[in-house]
Design a protein around this motif. Structure first.
Motif, PDB file in Angstrom:
ATOM      1  N   GLY A 195      -5.673  -0.670  -2.505  1.00 52.80           N
ATOM      2  CA  GLY A 195      -4.646  -1.266  -1.659  1.00 52.80           C
ATOM      3  C   GLY A 195      -3.337  -1.552  -2.367  1.00 52.80           C
ATOM      4  N   ALA A 241       0.372  -0.939  -3.850  1.00 52.21           N
ATOM      5  CA  ALA A 241       1.558  -0.102  -3.683  1.00 52.21           C
ATOM      6  C   ALA A 241       1.906   0.503  -5.037  1.00 52.21           C
ATOM      7  N   SER A 289      -3.089   8.219  -7.350  1.00 56.22           N
ATOM      8  CA  SER A 289      -2.835   7.976  -5.933  1.00 56.22           C
ATOM      9  C   SER A 289      -4.110   7.572  -5.204  1.00 56.22           C
ATOM     10  N   ALA A 290      -5.227   8.209  -5.522  1.00 65.66           N
ATOM     11  CA  ALA A 290      -6.487   7.869  -4.858  1.00 65.66           C
ATOM     12  C   ALA A 290      -6.953   6.470  -5.242  1.00 65.66           C
ATOM     13  N   ASP A 297       4.418   8.759  -0.222  1.00 62.09           N
ATOM     14  CA  ASP A 297       4.669   8.577   1.207  1.00 62.09           C
ATOM     15  C   ASP A 297       6.153   8.685   1.515  1.00 62.09           C
ATOM     16  N   GLY A 325       0.774  -1.231   0.000  1.00 63.96           N
ATOM     17  CA  GLY A 325       0.000   0.000   0.000  1.00 63.96           C
ATOM     18  C   GLY A 325       0.807   1.283   0.000  1.00 63.96           C
ATOM     19  N   GLU A 326       2.120   1.191  -0.060  1.00 64.23           N
ATOM     20  CA  GLU A 326       2.982   2.379   0.011  1.00 64.23           C
ATOM     21  C   GLU A 326       3.154   3.006  -1.370  1.00 64.23           C
ATOM     22  N   LEU A 327       3.187   4.333  -1.411  1.00 66.65           N
ATOM     23  CA  LEU A 327       3.472   5.053  -2.650  1.00 66.65           C
ATOM     24  C   LEU A 327       4.856   5.674  -2.527  1.00 66.65           C
ATOM     25  N   ALA A 370      -5.135   3.948  -6.361  1.00 64.52           N
ATOM     26  CA  ALA A 370      -4.233   2.940  -5.805  1.00 64.52           C
ATOM     27  C   ALA A 370      -4.505   2.722  -4.323  1.00 64.52           C
ATOM     28  N   ARG A 371      -4.721   3.798  -3.586  1.00 70.07           N
ATOM     29  CA  ARG A 371      -4.993   3.670  -2.151  1.00 70.07           C
ATOM     30  C   ARG A 371      -6.316   2.954  -1.912  1.00 70.07           C
ATOM     31  N   ASP A 372      -7.318   3.259  -2.738  1.00 69.51           N
ATOM     32  CA  ASP A 372      -8.615   2.592  -2.588  1.00 69.51           C
ATOM     33  C   ASP A 372      -8.507   1.092  -2.839  1.00 69.51           C
ATOM     34  N   TYR A 420       3.002  13.594  -3.920  1.00 74.62           N
ATOM     35  CA  TYR A 420       1.918  12.647  -3.636  1.00 74.62           C
ATOM     36  C   TYR A 420       2.419  11.393  -2.918  1.00 74.62           C
TER      37      TYR A 420
END
Length: 241
Positions: free
Chosen positions: A207, A209, A200-201, A224, A46-48, A203-205, A222
């Motif tokens: 899960g 990375a 980014s949104a 982490d 889940g990391e960007l 990918a986060r939704d 954007y």
């Protein structure tokens, strides 16, 4: 820029506990030119991560080694504890189809296919039937605000629309890692910001990375965490606040 972890430079870097993907002490040369000279990078679920560096620094080569596209001359790449480069070509190809997603600078959509067909293509290559694959693809196009263009071909789209479709295609299989190589490099700043916000949104939704190669600090904002590549080596600048 404030960070919460100490810098970490390769070679000799160790993967963090729980790393999903880890490239350690990677070396790669193209003829007499050394592209990587001991680069290391690991990715948590889940990391960007933004991979920064000047042109020719080795950042795209690092991404390609991590993604199983370019074999390093030395070093290791581990994915979920398995050695990526000890796998057969077929196993590595299957991994790229199912566990990895890709977004490139110019989208690389198939020009003869519609947007819907392009987005469904990874599912079809994995053996999924056309109707459920296209339904899944349409849902992603809706999430990326381009469902109204589903019947268009890439040549009929703007650059920003094409990149949003490329993001939908990258995420449609539910990958664990998305590799994005200069995804906004061909866009103006306004469309680049829009594409990065959507990537980014989304990918986060889901899960996933994201390993993002860029030279643009606005795009890197954007992330982490930032990793800088210089002369084929990496400096981990740590988690951003």
């Amino acid at each position: 820029m404030t960070t919460t972890t100490a810098p970490n430079t390769a070679p000799g870097a160790a993967a963090r506990d729980g790393a999903l993907l880890a490239g350690l002490d990677l070396h790669k040369s193209f003829g007499p030119t050394a592209a990587l000279t001991g680069a290391s990078l690991d990715v948590l679920p889940g990391e960007l991560i933004a991979v920064l560096g000047a042109s020719g620094s080795g950042k795209s080569t690092l991404l390609h080694c991590l993604a199983g596209l370019t074999r390093p001359d030395a070093g290791t790449v581990g994915y979920r504890g398995a050695d990526l480069w000890a796998m057969s070509d077929a196993a590595r190809s299957a991994l790229r189809r199912t566990q990895f997603g890709f977004v490139f600078q110019f989208g690389q959509l198939v020009p003869e296919l519609t947007l819907l067909e392009n987005t469904a293509l990874p599912l079809r290559l994995n053996g999924q039937r056309r109707r459920p694959a296209e339904q899944q693809a349409r849902e992603w196009l809706e999430r990326l605000d381009v469902a109204d263009l589903a019947g268009k071909r890439p040549g009929e789209l703007s650059g920003g629309q094409g990149q949003r479709a490329a993001i939908a295609r990258a995420l449609v299989t539910g990958p664990s890692v998305v590799f994005a190589d200069e995804p906004t490099g061909a866009l103006d700043s306004l469309h680049g910001e829009r594409v990065m916000a959507l990537l980014s949104a989304a990918a986060r939704d889901s899960g996933a990375a994201v390993v993002l190669v860029t030279h643009d600090l606005r795009v890197a904002a954007y992330a982490d965490r930032e990793v800088v590549v210089h002369d084929g080596r990496t400096e981990d600048r740590g988690r951003l606040l």
